[in-house]
Design an enzyme around this catalytic site. Sequence first.
Site, PDB file in Angstrom:
ATOM      1  N   PHE A   7       2.296  -3.613   3.528  1.00 49.72           N
ATOM      2  CA  PHE A   7       2.475  -4.528   4.579  1.00 49.72           C
ATOM      3  C   PHE A   7       4.119  -5.095   4.187  1.00 49.72           C
ATOM      4  CE2 PHE A   7      -2.119  -7.291   4.121  1.00 49.72           C
ATOM      5  CZ  PHE A   7      -2.350  -6.264   4.938  1.00 49.72           C
ATOM      6  N   LYS A  67      -9.077   8.308   2.650  1.00 43.32           N
ATOM      7  CA  LYS A  67     -10.161   6.404   2.295  1.00 43.32           C
ATOM      8  C   LYS A  67     -11.206   6.286   3.585  1.00 43.32           C
ATOM      9  CE  LYS A  67      -5.254   3.779   2.714  1.00 43.32           C
ATOM     10  NZ  LYS A  67      -4.742   5.761   2.478  1.00 43.32           N
ATOM     11  N   HIS A  96      -9.994   2.004   0.810  1.00 38.62           N
ATOM     12  CA  HIS A  96      -8.225   1.670   0.592  1.00 38.62           C
ATOM     13  C   HIS A  96      -7.808   1.365  -1.318  1.00 38.62           C
ATOM     14  CE1 HIS A  96      -3.976   1.071   1.658  1.00 38.62           C
ATOM     15  NE2 HIS A  96      -4.410   0.160   2.460  1.00 38.62           N
ATOM     16  N   CYS A 117       0.645  -1.145   0.271  1.00 39.82           N
ATOM     17  CA  CYS A 117       0.200  -0.384  -0.109  1.00 39.82           C
ATOM     18  C   CYS A 117       1.002   1.181   0.066  1.00 39.82           C
ATOM     19  CB  CYS A 117      -0.948   0.071   0.932  1.00 39.82           C
ATOM     20  SG  CYS A 117      -1.689  -1.398   1.195  1.00 39.82           S
ATOM     21  N   HIS A 163      -2.801   7.881   6.348  1.00 40.74           N
ATOM     22  CA  HIS A 163      -2.743   6.708   5.315  1.00 40.74           C
ATOM     23  C   HIS A 163      -4.413   5.897   5.839  1.00 40.74           C
ATOM     24  CE1 HIS A 163      -1.627   2.762   3.857  1.00 40.74           C
ATOM     25  NE2 HIS A 163      -1.548   2.234   4.390  1.00 40.74           N
ATOM     26  N   GLU A 192      -0.023   5.260  14.131  1.00 41.89           N
ATOM     27  CA  GLU A 192       0.308   6.482  12.917  1.00 41.89           C
ATOM     28  C   GLU A 192      -0.098   7.688  13.321  1.00 41.89           C
ATOM     29  OE1 GLU A 192      -0.947   7.993   8.038  1.00 41.89           O
ATOM     30  OE2 GLU A 192      -2.590   6.747   8.985  1.00 41.89           O
TER      31      GLU A 192
END
Length: 412
Positions: free
Chosen positions: A398, A334, A339, A163, A302, A313
């Site tokens: 990831f 998002k 996402h 991502c 994010h 975050e």
Amino acid sequence: MRRVVITGMGAVSSCGLSPESLWETALAGKHGFSEIEAFELGDFPVRYAGEIKNWDPVTMGLNKKEARRMDRFTQFASAAANQAVADAGDFATDLDPFRVGVLMASGVGGFITFEEEHTKFMEKGHGKVSVFFIPMMLCNMASGRIAMDHGFKGENFCPVSACAASTNAIGEAFRKIKHGYLDACVAGGSEAAVTKFALAGFNNMGALASGDDPAQLSLPFDSRRSGFVMGEGGGALILEELGHAKRRGAKIYAEVVGYGITDDAYHITGPDPDGAGAARAMSTAIEEGGVLPEQVGYVNAHGTSTPLNDKIESLAIKTVFGERAYKLPVSSTKSVTGHMLGAAGAIEAIICAKALQDGKIPPTAGYKSPDPECDLDYVIEGQRKVEITHAISNSMGFGGHNASLAFAKFND
């Protein structure tokens, strides 16, 4: 060191098939989620996604024959790139084609093609697998196609960092131009993973939100958050050396001034609990740009709506900005796009550029219930009108990948 500016943008998403419609939807805080139509739902536990309905690549300017030989993610990438190239105007006509690059990212590439061809193989045997299976599946094919369409012969590759992929693509393109390896570049990302197989994998690992009310699914920083909504689409930006852009009289959306990239080296899917990697990516981006922390007026987070990401975050933002973090507008778009995996960073870079240009910050849609561990200003009242000079966009993937971009309102 050369300055790098954004002179063209293109976007396709469930929030619209242009950067303008994306921006208007984000400002309005209207989500693009709907019941999935890509496959029969039956008793499937995930029923909603940020799915692009009635997608027709031909009406988006793609050749009908060639479009049939592209996975959906490549179609999205090509459409977004075509928009961005048209938006930028004649940015490459006087450039050596070997000095114009394409860096188009993807997290999972041709997942739809992989799923379809595997089904053929299992049900009908090896002879029924398409001769186009491999080139349609490859993550780098979007970059290759865009280069073929426009004759751009410079550096061409596909960052694959989950991502964080398209934030890496934009950051690497920025560095290539800044340090003189390219004069211009198409940079961004694309994803098309609204498939039963992909969603089953994400859902079984506990990453996706499920429920019957799409407005209550993607809730970044909210105490009710339980996972993300899968989105699809593509985003592309034209990055160009400032001197060349000025000589041709280009319109300039914003300037890219910094890029930070780190890895948590901690876990295959979960972020490091202390947020040190994400914090270092942010601080590196603003330091490269010569930006003081107090100059940053907006962070596009994010913000995945997962319990761990949003908490960590928020902690990372506090690490970088200290007490000022509590007065710094932070939002996650998002909440409206879902996402978009490897395309997320490109879409969010476009939103940052528009925020700087228009003096407006989009909200975190759907937020209602505070979380004591997420205690920043998440712009929950709706769009906010405020003149800002600098913005940051964060992406995490990831594998522990962290990437941040720093943007500045263009000032000559």
